[in-house]
Design an enzyme around this catalytic site. Sequence first.
Site, PDB file in Angstrom:
ATOM      1  N   GLU A  21       0.371  -1.361   0.024  1.00  0.00           N
ATOM      2  CA  GLU A  21       0.325  -0.164   0.156  1.00  0.00           C
ATOM      3  C   GLU A  21       0.712   1.035  -0.247  1.00  0.00           C
ATOM      4  OE1 GLU A  21      -3.078   0.025   0.029  1.00  0.00           O
ATOM      5  OE2 GLU A  21      -3.489  -1.836  -0.258  1.00  0.00           O
TER       6      GLU A  21
ATOM      7  N   GLY B  83       3.983   3.634   3.133  1.00  0.00           N
ATOM      8  CA  GLY B  83       4.992   2.516   3.997  1.00  0.00           C
ATOM      9  C   GLY B  83       3.997   2.346   4.579  1.00  0.00           C
TER      10      GLY B  83
ATOM     11  N   GLY C  86      11.450   1.211  23.641  1.00  0.00           N
ATOM     12  CA  GLY C  86      11.702   2.136  23.080  1.00  0.00           C
ATOM     13  C   GLY C  86      10.408   2.469  23.024  1.00  0.00           C
TER      14      GLY C  86
ATOM     15  N   ARG D 265      14.285  -0.851  14.546  1.00  0.00           N
ATOM     16  CA  ARG D 265      13.244  -1.454  13.161  1.00  0.00           C
ATOM     17  C   ARG D 265      14.868  -1.418  12.551  1.00  0.00           C
ATOM     18  NH1 ARG D 265       8.314  -1.926  12.136  1.00  0.00           N
ATOM     19  NH2 ARG D 265       8.990  -0.780   9.752  1.00  0.00           N
TER      20      ARG D 265
ATOM     21  N   ALA E  49       9.310   9.824  10.214  1.00  0.00           N
ATOM     22  CA  ALA E  49       8.673  10.199   8.953  1.00  0.00           C
ATOM     23  C   ALA E  49       9.364  11.489   8.499  1.00  0.00           C
ATOM     24  CB  ALA E  49       7.403  10.066   9.298  1.00  0.00           C
TER      25      ALA E  49
ATOM     26  N   HIS F 259      -0.608  34.246  27.079  1.00  0.00           N
ATOM     27  CA  HIS F 259      -0.946  33.443  28.852  1.00  0.00           C
ATOM     28  C   HIS F 259      -2.603  32.878  28.970  1.00  0.00           C
ATOM     29  CE1 HIS F 259      -1.045  32.843  32.659  1.00  0.00           C
ATOM     30  NE2 HIS F 259      -2.157  33.386  32.666  1.00  0.00           N
TER      31      HIS F 259
END
Length: 467
Positions: free
Chosen positions: A37, A40, A183, A269, A314, A442
């Site tokens: 697809e 990614g 992680g 990865r 990304a 603020h």
Amino acid sequence: MARECDIAVIGGGPAGYVAAIRAAQLGAKTILVEKDELGGTCLNRGCIPTKTLLKTAELIHEIAGASKRGVVVPPGEVKVEMAAAVAEKNRVVKKLTSGVGALLKANRVDVIRAEGKLAGQSSAAFTVSAGGEQLAAKKVILAGGSQSAKLPIPGLDSPGVIDSTAILDMTEVPARLAIIGGGVIGVEMAMIFNSFGSRITIVEAMPRILPLLDADISALIHKTLRGRGVDIHTGTGLAKITPSPGGLTLSLAGGKNIDADRVLVSIGRTGDLSALGDMGIRSEKGKVIVNDYMESSAPGIYAPGDINGKKMLAHAAFAMAEAAADNAWNRIKGAPPRKPHLDFVPSAVYSFPEAASVGLCEEEAREKGPVLVGKFPLAANGRALASGAGEGFVKIVADPKYGEILGVHIAGQSAAEMINEAAALMAMEITVHELADIVHGHPTVSEALMEAAADALGRCIHLPPGM
């Protein structure tokens, strides 16, 4: 006969589709080859689906604490219907991947749905195999992305052991979920399934969870997870996984056993190098070696994004991809190359509270010399307290001589949004002195960034004594 193009892009993830669109914008005849697809890992199996499930988990977390605001939900009436949660995740993913397809079409990028591989080189072009078709490309951009890393541990192929892709499609909440790896992926999944009702155990080989982030962020997220009942084992290796009558048994290196119904393996990865072919492109430890211009050891072949392992994010892939496309086209036209700007790339963990960083951690900065450190707790921030989100802080690390901002680390509400201001200021070389003088609205959570800068200079007005 081979189909000719100026630039062939292999891979349709964040690096691939951005590179293809940028190349087409420049005027290159561009073909993108994608075996799966579009979008990614990020759109289909990473960033987007996890953030969709995290929002569901966040709603459960907020409802659980709503009674102190007078919003009373009877105990036991809040639960997650996993089939509906997964369906919503799929709806969001489909909308975004369809959008990528529309962008490619609008920019006149030809898309071939097949597995792409480098197949050779002549004096005039590179040959790319795209399923049953051959492409002749003047330049090639390899954007194969990444895949889940694996460890040689006995039992990792047991039924019930899953990766970060498979867990996104589970339609049942496991009673006991063990997560190998503390992680970013491991922590986010722990947050999700803890909110959904799983009993979570995290096993991390490093001395602390989120080992690549600032130690103060790691300590806060560790404390938060423990406070929600998550069992965490740091500095602990996994010896083996064994199927048992009740599910799975994890044998830890220290001799302790943990029982689980499902085991998520999230140990990082590595680059997907399946498109390299036999052209001798240099790689090391699962990553294509590239120069500052995203060019591989083979002149004319570029490799932006996760495949080069420089910054596996990304948004970093977007920047690398645009540079790779520019440089591929510039090589065709005989123009000079350019470097992507990767010095101040922020990263985030979408936990509750969120955590985000850019630049050097305090430990890294101190290794280089003396530093200024400013820290402002969100417990002293009006907007955070009004929102019931007083957990967290903003921390700034700066050079004491000139006030250069070396790193910013945020834990708390909107950290993933606030870190972009910090990255922009660092890229523009704004000093801690100047940041302390920038008037922030603020009440906002982001004014804590200004307060932390002031604290680094010893002039913070709103920092309570002892905090």
